[in-house]
Enzyme design. Structure first.
Site, mmCIF file in Angstrom:
data_model
loop_
_atom_site.group_PDB
_atom_site.id
_atom_site.type_symbol
_atom_site.label_atom_id
_atom_site.label_comp_id
_atom_site.label_asym_id
_atom_site.label_seq_id
_atom_site.Cartn_x
_atom_site.Cartn_y
_atom_site.Cartn_z
ATOM 1 N N THR A 76 55.686 -37.613 -33.440
ATOM 2 C CA THR A 76 56.066 -35.997 -33.693
ATOM 3 C C THR A 76 57.288 -35.597 -32.466
ATOM 4 O OG1 THR A 76 54.135 -35.659 -34.328
ATOM 5 C CG2 THR A 76 55.218 -33.682 -33.897
ATOM 6 N N ASP A 125 63.629 -34.757 -32.872
ATOM 7 C CA ASP A 125 64.270 -33.675 -31.877
ATOM 8 C C ASP A 125 64.915 -34.308 -30.728
ATOM 9 O OD1 ASP A 125 63.373 -31.652 -33.952
ATOM 10 O OD2 ASP A 125 61.353 -31.682 -33.080
ATOM 11 N N GLY A 180 64.251 -43.886 -38.595
ATOM 12 C CA GLY A 180 63.175 -44.219 -37.982
ATOM 13 C C GLY A 180 63.198 -45.426 -37.126
ATOM 14 N N ASN A 196 64.290 -48.411 -37.539
ATOM 15 C CA ASN A 196 65.575 -49.198 -38.006
ATOM 16 C C ASN A 196 66.579 -48.553 -37.313
ATOM 17 O OD1 ASN A 196 65.787 -51.219 -39.717
ATOM 18 N ND2 ASN A 196 66.387 -49.892 -41.554
ATOM 19 N N GLY A 197 66.607 -47.308 -36.840
ATOM 20 C CA GLY A 197 67.836 -46.845 -36.039
ATOM 21 C C GLY A 197 68.492 -45.686 -36.857
ATOM 22 N N GLY A 203 57.697 -26.737 -32.557
ATOM 23 C CA GLY A 203 58.836 -26.005 -33.340
ATOM 24 C C GLY A 203 60.128 -26.706 -33.152
ATOM 25 N N GLU A 211 64.074 -24.507 -39.972
ATOM 26 C CA GLU A 211 62.740 -23.648 -39.974
ATOM 27 C C GLU A 211 63.005 -22.340 -39.486
ATOM 28 O OE1 GLU A 211 59.883 -27.187 -38.444
ATOM 29 O OE2 GLU A 211 60.513 -25.993 -36.963
#
Ligand code: RIB
Length: 293
Positions: free
Chosen positions: A238, A242, A212, A214-215, A39, A139
């Site tokens: 995953t 966060d 991602g 790349n930065g 979550g 969410e």
């Protein structure tokens, strides 16, 4: 020690690893199945606590065995859970994750997270008022995100809005947030009609677009800057986003400048992908500092 309030989802991640991601109508054989806490809200709370902040989580779980496990996991990670309540006759949120080809695909069933309403959040006002920074994601219901953005504006507390999963946001909510951290896809949903460059320029030192490996990109008022990520061999990405958000919130709430805060967040995120599970690799503060030095 800074004080962070995370308002968001807490779910159980049901994770299948497979050599191949099935196409529509196709069945494939997987390699493993594991159930781990997740979550986006709970992940960010756990990451911020491991990075040294005092963290209050505001959220809901179901009155099922997942709910008990989610709550126990938050407590085991020193997250304060006075405002995480079980909802009667409701299932906990679940995320159905396929790990294949080095990446994940996720379907989230919100379950009890839909009970994180503006009225519910209002009851947690004492924790919000104490916070140096508030974090929120998507969410939970849309009107809660709008409500919290107004509340933070009124309180003068910076809000770090992680607009994931993607959905359009009102102009007012975008204005009210102090920091917004979409990935490239979420940015294209939020700023339709604007190029990435135009969006970054419109929201200097507020909009941080994560790319991602790349930065992360932002505009400092004078020029666009790319703060590169740290290259690692990822086991499971995953929860990397966060961890990035938590690292950014911790560093900013401690008064760090933006570029150092982004480097700290990138470093934390790069360590988080070295182990399985959203929270499995989330680093402790000392590990990030060691890696940075
Ligand atoms: O950001 C990663 C999280 O997204 C997973 O833990 C899963 O719960 C989904 O909500």
């Amino acid at each position: 020690m800074s004080n962070i309030c995370v308002i968001g989802s807490s779910s159980m991640d049901l994770v299948v690893t497979s050599q191949k991601r099935p196409k529509a109508g196709e069945t494939v054989l997987g390699d493993s199945f594991k159930t781990v806490p997740g979550g986006k809200g709970a992940n960010q709370a756990v990451a911020a606590a491991r990075l040294g902040a005092e963290v209050h989580m505001i959220g809901c779980v179901g009155d099922d065995h997942y709910g008990k496990a989610i709550l126990a996991n938050l407590k085991a990670n020193d997250v304060l859970t006075d405002y995480v309540e079980p909802v009667t006759d409701t299932e906990s949120g679940t995320a159905h994750i396929v790990l294949a080809d080095g990446d994940n695909s996720i379907i989230v069933v919100k379950g009890a997270n839909d009970h994180v309403t503006p009225e519910y959040v209002e009851r947690a006002l004492p924790a919000i008022e104490r916070a140096d920074i508030v974090m929120i994601q998507q969410e939970i219901p849309e009107d809660t995100v709008d409500y919290v953005s107004r509340l933070c504006k009124t309180l003068g507390t910076p809000l770090l809005l992680n607009p994931a999963p993607a959905r359009p946001l009102s102009k007012a909510t975008i204005e009210n947030a102090a920091y917004i951290t979409p990935n490239e896809h979420e940015a294209s949903v939020l700023f339709q009609g604007l190029s990435r460059e135009e969006a970054l320029q419109r929201f200097p030192e507020k909009l941080f677009i994560t790319e991602g490996k790349n930065g992360v990109r932002f505009h400092n008022g004078t020029e666009e800057r790319l703060i590169p990520s740290f290259p690692v061999k990822a086991v499971d990405t995953t929860g990397a986003g966060d961890t990035f958000n938590a690292g950014l919130a911790v560093a900013l709430s401690e008064g760090g400048d933006i570029e150092s805060a982004l480097r700290f967040a990138n470093r934390a995120a790069s360590l988080s992908v070295l182990k399985f599970g959203a929270q499995g690799g989330m680093p402790k503060r000392a590990e990030v500092e060691r890696a940075l030095s």
